[in-house]
Design an enzyme around this catalytic site. Structure first.
Site: not given
Ligand code: G3P
Length: 218
Positions: A84
């Protein structure tokens, strides 16, 4: 649309792997930090022993050389590792160099269709538009997924669209309707989406009726 779990917690991964619906895992530094006492490599290797599918491991370097060095190291841990990198010019440059070496990348922190186009042009394996974080600032996060799917289809770009930052069960349905290839979902949201009170009530009634029926037969 495939379902990935957005977590680095081994218990959660084991549980959903059991359901028979899990195709991969995404992690990020925040999720990884919940594994105190383990190394990044330990966690990724353990995940790879449970799930047979792409496992995203995130770099923390801001420069291209650093991302490429980290990416090579991660990719050596297991063939299913996907590296990533962030949606930045340095990130796209790292994507290009890693792709030339046969290392797959997931371009994360994507908040616009332009960023998604550039990631695909650089040779990303996966693009991750963040739906929930755009919704948080009163923008339509799912529109970036829709736009990206349309652009990739129209221009025959093979990069997979992964809807990330999924916050509730309706996001999963909307991502599937938008044509996303993958949705990465936190464990809590997947549990919410899996349960239905009418399913539980129906099972209870069927069992009670069966009990009566089998009792009468004795
Ligand atoms: O892994 C990346 C993403 O899915 C993070 O989500 O909820 O922290 O915005 P969030």
């Amino acid at each position: 649309m495939r379902i990935f779990l957005d977590t680095a917690m081994i218990d959660e991964i084991r549980e959903v792997a059991r359901w028979g619906i899990l195709s991969g895992i995404t992690t990020n530094p925040t999720l990884m930090s919940k594994n105190a006492g383990k190394t990044h490599e330990d966690v990724i290797r353990e995940i790879a022993s449970i799930v047979d599918g792409p496992i995203s491991a995130e770099t923390i370097s801001l420069d291209t050389d650093g991302m490429v060095t980290e990416g090579r190291r991660f990719a050596a841990w297991h063939p299913n590792v996907v590296v990533k990198v962030p949606s930045t010019p340095n990130g796209w440059a790292a994507v290009k160099r890693l792709a030339d070496e046969g290392i797959r990348t997931n371009v994360t922190l994507c908040f616009s269709a332009n960023q998604a186009l550039f990631a695909a042009l650089a040779g990303a394996y996966i693009i991750s538009p963040f739906v929930g974080r755009l919704d948080d600032i009163s923008e339509d996060g799912m529109q970036v997924v829709r736009d990206t799917v349309e652009i990739y289809r129209q221009h025959h770009l093979p990069t997979l669209v992964l809807a990330a930052s999924i916050r509730h069960p309706l996001h999963i349905i909307a991502a599937a309707q938008a044509g996303a290839d993958i949705a990465t979902v936190p464990f809590k949201v997947l549990e919410q989406a899996a349960k239905h009170p009418l399913t539980d009530k129906g099972i209870e009634t069927f069992l009670k009726d069966w009990e009566k029926f089998s009792h009468e037969q004795r």
